[in-house]
Design a protein around this motif. Structure first.
Motif, PDB file in Angstrom:
ATOM      1  N   THR A   1       0.839  -1.202   0.000  1.00 31.99           N
ATOM      2  CA  THR A   1       0.000   0.000   0.000  1.00 31.99           C
ATOM      3  C   THR A   1       0.878   1.256   0.000  1.00 31.99           C
ATOM      4  O   THR A   1       0.562   2.234  -0.693  1.00 31.99           O
ATOM      5  CB  THR A   1      -0.928   0.009   1.232  1.00 31.99           C
ATOM      6  OG1 THR A   1      -1.721  -1.177   1.209  1.00 31.99           O
ATOM      7  CG2 THR A   1      -1.854   1.208   1.207  1.00 31.99           C
ATOM      8  N   ASP A   2       1.992   1.225   0.744  1.00 33.79           N
ATOM      9  CA  ASP A   2       2.925   2.358   0.741  1.00 33.79           C
ATOM     10  C   ASP A   2       3.522   2.557  -0.644  1.00 33.79           C
ATOM     11  O   ASP A   2       3.686   3.685  -1.116  1.00 33.79           O
ATOM     12  CB  ASP A   2       4.051   2.139   1.758  1.00 33.79           C
ATOM     13  CG  ASP A   2       3.564   2.227   3.201  1.00 33.79           C
ATOM     14  OD1 ASP A   2       2.433   2.712   3.423  1.00 33.79           O
ATOM     15  OD2 ASP A   2       4.305   1.801   4.106  1.00 33.79           O
ATOM     16  N   PHE A   3       3.855   1.436  -1.297  1.00 33.41           N
ATOM     17  CA  PHE A   3       4.404   1.528  -2.657  1.00 33.41           C
ATOM     18  C   PHE A   3       3.430   2.250  -3.576  1.00 33.41           C
ATOM     19  O   PHE A   3       3.820   3.132  -4.344  1.00 33.41           O
ATOM     20  CB  PHE A   3       4.696   0.127  -3.217  1.00 33.41           C
ATOM     21  CG  PHE A   3       5.080   0.153  -4.674  1.00 33.41           C
ATOM     22  CD1 PHE A   3       6.394   0.390  -5.062  1.00 33.41           C
ATOM     23  CD2 PHE A   3       4.122  -0.030  -5.660  1.00 33.41           C
ATOM     24  CE1 PHE A   3       6.740   0.444  -6.407  1.00 33.41           C
ATOM     25  CE2 PHE A   3       4.454   0.019  -7.006  1.00 33.41           C
ATOM     26  CZ  PHE A   3       5.764   0.253  -7.382  1.00 33.41           C
ATOM     27  N   ILE A   4       2.149   1.885  -3.497  1.00 39.19           N
ATOM     28  CA  ILE A   4       1.145   2.511  -4.369  1.00 39.19           C
ATOM     29  C   ILE A   4       1.010   4.001  -4.051  1.00 39.19           C
ATOM     30  O   ILE A   4       0.904   4.835  -4.959  1.00 39.19           O
ATOM     31  CB  ILE A   4      -0.218   1.803  -4.236  1.00 39.19           C
ATOM     32  CG1 ILE A   4      -0.113   0.346  -4.738  1.00 39.19           C
ATOM     33  CG2 ILE A   4      -1.302   2.561  -4.990  1.00 39.19           C
ATOM     34  CD1 ILE A   4       0.150   0.190  -6.224  1.00 39.19           C
ATOM     35  N   GLU A   5       1.030   4.356  -2.771  1.00 35.70           N
ATOM     36  CA  GLU A   5       0.943   5.777  -2.397  1.00 35.70           C
ATOM     37  C   GLU A   5       2.132   6.551  -2.957  1.00 35.70           C
ATOM     38  O   GLU A   5       1.977   7.677  -3.441  1.00 35.70           O
ATOM     39  CB  GLU A   5       0.881   5.920  -0.878  1.00 35.70           C
ATOM     40  CG  GLU A   5      -0.467   5.546  -0.298  1.00 35.70           C
ATOM     41  CD  GLU A   5      -0.527   5.760   1.214  1.00 35.70           C
ATOM     42  OE1 GLU A   5       0.234   6.606   1.725  1.00 35.70           O
ATOM     43  OE2 GLU A   5      -1.334   5.088   1.870  1.00 35.70           O
ATOM     44  N   ILE A   6       3.316   5.953  -2.880  1.00 32.08           N
ATOM     45  CA  ILE A   6       4.518   6.592  -3.427  1.00 32.08           C
ATOM     46  C   ILE A   6       4.378   6.764  -4.933  1.00 32.08           C
ATOM     47  O   ILE A   6       4.631   7.835  -5.484  1.00 32.08           O
ATOM     48  CB  ILE A   6       5.777   5.766  -3.073  1.00 32.08           C
ATOM     49  CG1 ILE A   6       6.050   5.870  -1.562  1.00 32.08           C
ATOM     50  CG2 ILE A   6       6.989   6.228  -3.872  1.00 32.08           C
ATOM     51  CD1 ILE A   6       7.072   4.870  -1.043  1.00 32.08           C
ATOM     52  N   TRP A   7       3.935   5.713  -5.606  1.00 38.84           N
ATOM     53  CA  TRP A   7       3.747   5.781  -7.065  1.00 38.84           C
ATOM     54  C   TRP A   7       2.761   6.884  -7.429  1.00 38.84           C
ATOM     55  O   TRP A   7       3.027   7.710  -8.310  1.00 38.84           O
ATOM     56  CB  TRP A   7       3.247   4.436  -7.603  1.00 38.84           C
ATOM     57  CG  TRP A   7       2.869   4.552  -9.056  1.00 38.84           C
ATOM     58  CD1 TRP A   7       1.642   4.846  -9.570  1.00 38.84           C
ATOM     59  CD2 TRP A   7       3.745   4.423 -10.168  1.00 38.84           C
ATOM     60  NE1 TRP A   7       1.697   4.912 -10.943  1.00 38.84           N
ATOM     61  CE2 TRP A   7       2.980   4.658 -11.325  1.00 38.84           C
ATOM     62  CE3 TRP A   7       5.100   4.138 -10.300  1.00 38.84           C
ATOM     63  CZ2 TRP A   7       3.531   4.613 -12.616  1.00 38.84           C
ATOM     64  CZ3 TRP A   7       5.645   4.088 -11.579  1.00 38.84           C
ATOM     65  CH2 TRP A   7       4.864   4.325 -12.716  1.00 38.84           C
ATOM     66  N   MET A   8       1.626   6.914  -6.761  1.00 37.12           N
ATOM     67  CA  MET A   8       0.580   7.879  -7.106  1.00 37.12           C
ATOM     68  C   MET A   8       1.043   9.322  -6.863  1.00 37.12           C
ATOM     69  O   MET A   8       0.650  10.231  -7.580  1.00 37.12           O
ATOM     70  CB  MET A   8      -0.697   7.585  -6.316  1.00 37.12           C
ATOM     71  CG  MET A   8      -1.372   6.294  -6.753  1.00 37.12           C
ATOM     72  SD  MET A   8      -2.698   5.748  -5.649  1.00 37.12           S
ATOM     73  CE  MET A   8      -4.004   6.854  -6.106  1.00 37.12           C
ATOM     74  N   HIS A   9       1.891   9.512  -5.850  1.00 39.61           N
ATOM     75  CA  HIS A   9       2.390  10.861  -5.567  1.00 39.61           C
ATOM     76  C   HIS A   9       3.349  11.335  -6.659  1.00 39.61           C
ATOM     77  O   HIS A   9       3.237  12.468  -7.148  1.00 39.61           O
ATOM     78  CB  HIS A   9       3.095  10.889  -4.213  1.00 39.61           C
ATOM     79  CG  HIS A   9       3.685  12.229  -3.882  1.00 39.61           C
ATOM     80  ND1 HIS A   9       2.917  13.266  -3.394  1.00 39.61           N
ATOM     81  CD2 HIS A   9       4.948  12.711  -3.995  1.00 39.61           C
ATOM     82  CE1 HIS A   9       3.696  14.328  -3.200  1.00 39.61           C
ATOM     83  NE2 HIS A   9       4.925  14.023  -3.557  1.00 39.61           N
TER      84      HIS A   9
END
Length: 200
Positions: free
Chosen positions: A19-27
């Motif tokens: 989930t952290d990876f996805i948040e980083i990607w989306m940012h």
């Protein structure tokens, strides 16, 4: 006072929660193109260096950006895909690799899965990063290429069928259907990739 480093929100030592990876990607995919272009990769690496080492010169960052593209931009298109960023960051293994078949999970496995994506204990999986993470983990379990566009397609299909109360969140009662719909969508996209590869 300088702008806050987005990566300061994350513990990047050891395995990163999906989930952290996805948040980083989306940012950092700030234009939502489904790829990280050079300026977005520069912003990401600048924050990463600052988090790990403090202040860093533009020259060091630019050299790192060039090195990163040489190493990880497998198709040399001048942008990083989500799959390529997975190779750069040490993301946890897909939780689905540790579960029995998705359709016949026991209660304990089901609770473990739900709690994995409901990291804050709110009682639901949000439709943004957590649902994207769940779908990408299913894709990784099937060995499929992870693309931001394909994730978006599967997410829309899942919400259209499974978000029965239309609140943009997945609660525990909706998760079983989510797993079934997402699993079918992921398999169909994986089968499509296989057929495309055979046709080449």
């Amino acid at each position: 006072m300088g702008e806050q480093n987005f990566l300061s929100n994350f513990a990047l030592e050891g395995k990163i929660h999906s989930t952290d990876f996805i948040e980083i990607w989306m940012h950092y995919d700030s234009d939502r193109s489904g790829f990280m272009e050079q300026d977005e990769v520069t912003a990401f690496l600048t924050d990463l260096f600052k988090k790990k080492k403090g202040a860093v010169s533009n020259e060091v960052v630019n050299q790192a950006v060039q090195q990163l593209f040489m190493t990880y931009d497998e198709n040399n298109d001048g942008q990083l895909s989500m799959n390529e960023l997975y190779c750069i960051l040490d993301v946890e293994d897909s939780i689905f690799g540790n579960l029995s078949h998705v359709d016949v999970m026991g209660n304990e496995e089901f609770d473990t899965l739900f709690n994995h994506y409901d990291k804050t204990g709110q009682g639901f999986i949000d439709s943004e990063s957590a649902l994207f993470a769940l779908i990408s983990d299913m894709m990784r379990r099937h060995g499929g290429e992870i693309s931001a566009h394909e994730l978006q397609r599967v997410r829309k299909a899942v919400l259209a069928v499974c978000d029965s109360d239309g609140n943009g969140r997945i609660d525990k009662s909706e998760l079983q259907l989510v797993l079934k719909v997402a699993s079918q969508a992921v398999k169909s996209s994986h089968d499509g990739d296989s057929h495309e590869n055979l046709a080449r």
